[in-house]
Design an enzyme around this catalytic site. Structure first.
Site, mmCIF file in Angstrom:
data_model
loop_
_atom_site.group_PDB
_atom_site.id
_atom_site.type_symbol
_atom_site.label_atom_id
_atom_site.label_comp_id
_atom_site.label_asym_id
_atom_site.label_seq_id
_atom_site.Cartn_x
_atom_site.Cartn_y
_atom_site.Cartn_z
ATOM 1 N N HIS A 48 -26.135 10.532 -58.320
ATOM 2 C CA HIS A 48 -26.100 11.975 -58.584
ATOM 3 C C HIS A 48 -26.615 12.424 -59.942
ATOM 4 O O HIS A 48 -27.121 13.535 -60.060
ATOM 5 C CB HIS A 48 -24.656 12.484 -58.450
ATOM 6 C CG HIS A 48 -24.159 12.539 -57.044
ATOM 7 N ND1 HIS A 48 -24.539 13.535 -56.165
ATOM 8 C CD2 HIS A 48 -23.300 11.744 -56.351
ATOM 9 C CE1 HIS A 48 -23.936 13.341 -54.992
ATOM 10 N NE2 HIS A 48 -23.178 12.252 -55.072
ATOM 11 N N GLU B 78 -26.497 14.866 -50.711
ATOM 12 C CA GLU B 78 -26.275 13.461 -50.366
ATOM 13 C C GLU B 78 -27.446 12.816 -49.617
ATOM 14 O O GLU B 78 -27.769 11.666 -49.860
ATOM 15 C CB GLU B 78 -24.993 13.303 -49.536
ATOM 16 C CG GLU B 78 -23.713 13.639 -50.294
ATOM 17 C CD GLU B 78 -23.356 12.660 -51.434
ATOM 18 O OE1 GLU B 78 -24.041 11.641 -51.629
ATOM 19 O OE2 GLU B 78 -22.372 12.962 -52.145
HETATM 20 FE FE FE Z 1 -21.875 11.632 -53.537
#
Ligand code: FE
Ligand code: PHE
Length: 301
Positions: free
Chosen positions: A154, A195
């Site tokens: 991320h 994601e």
């Molecule tokens: Fe995640």
């Protein structure tokens, strides 16, 4: 959620079950007594053993080697900002660079946290990063996010100004969705973009989703396998769509740019949630892996 509210009063969280995307009944692994009312906790750097640092180093090396030709350039350009690949980074060191770049910072959490706490952090440009790392026997697959997924997956894109703004807008949108009882629909947007998102570039499709970029197998699968479907990003369509939580995705959604993603999600979702609910009521949900008539599909290989 009510347990979380009670915990907010006492100032600590006594093992409150986190609520996040597609989780089962299994209790979370982290020690929530360490967390403050907003679910953050200091990064417990002293907990890491030599084996933990080695796990991080090996995960990082395996993933880095796969990035060329598969990860988007924004990710590749920023991944080194995580610091040395030889050991688990200190969050403070990353923040020295990240705050300057986009005003984001990473904060420690014991693991998955309740939705509203998660949204509140994102809305403040604070990204929660689990501070523990998987065990060696979980090297290839782990059911809940650990520091490798959260950091490597991320954090690089938080250095990209447009994506950084999208993440903050998502957090604010999440707080609104909580009031509108629409978190399940909004979670589908998170899942299919943050994601598991793909982006169309002049060099071909690339991955930008953290779930893909931190996965040993799915990075290649998502871009090279003929098995999954890849369809153009469409907000209402993906809010009607089911997704897989226990296997590689059956469908991926493709954006043209982060600006397209930001612009498509900027309008007020209140009427959109209503429209999506009505459509689900009349036509049902779209199964994972389905492609609709007339839909723009991307092919690989
Ligand atoms: Fe995640
Ligand atoms: N525009 C959305 C709303 O009004 C907020 C949002 C922005 C949600 C970006 C997700 C991503 O609810």
């Amino acid at each position: 959620m009510s347990a979380a509210a009670a915990a907010a009063h006492s100032g600590v969280n006594q093992g409150v079950a986190p609520v996040t995307y597609g989780q089962g009944d299994r209790p979370p692994r982290g020690d929530y007594a360490r967390a403050a009312a907003d679910y953050t906790c200091p990064q417990d750097y002293a907990q890491y053993t030599a084996a933990d640092h080695d796990t991080y180093r090996r995960l990082y090396a395996r993933q880095l080697a796969q990035l060329p030709g598969l990860a988007c350039n924004e990710f590749i350009d920023a991944v080194r900002q995580l610091g040395t690949p030889e050991r688990i980074p200190h969050y403070d060191e990353i923040n020295e660079r990240l705050v300057k770049a986009t005003g984001w910072q990473v904060v420690g959490v014991p693991g998955l946290i309740p939705e509203e706490a998660f949204f509140a952090l994102l809305a403040e440009r604070r990204f929660p990063v689990t501070d523990w790392i998987r065990k060696p026997e979980e090297f290839d697959y782990i059911v809940e996010p650990d520091i490798f997924h959260d950091l490597f997956g991320h954090v690089p894109l938080l250095f990209d100004p447009t994506f950084a703004d999208y993440m903050q807008a998502y957090g604010a949108g999440g707080l609104k969705a909580s009031r509108l009882d629409a978190c399940e629909l909004l979670a589908r947007l998170y899942w299919t973009t943050v994601e598991f998102g793909l982006i169309d570039t002049p060099d071909g499709l690339r991955a930008y989703g953290a779930g893909i970029l931190s996965s040993a197998g799915e990075l290649h699968y998502s871009l090279k396998s003929p098995q999954p479907r890849r369809v153009a990003f469409d907000l209402q369509r993906l809010m009607r769509s089911r997704y897989k939580i226990d296997t590689y995705q059956a469908s991926y959604f493709v954006v043209d740019s982060f600006q397209q993603l930001f612009d498509a999600t900027a309008p007020d979702f209140t009427p959109i949630y209503r429209a999506v609910r009505e459509r689900i009521a009349s036509e049902g949900e779209i199964e994972a892996g389905a492609v609709l008539p007339g839909e723009r599909e991307f092919f690989v290989g």
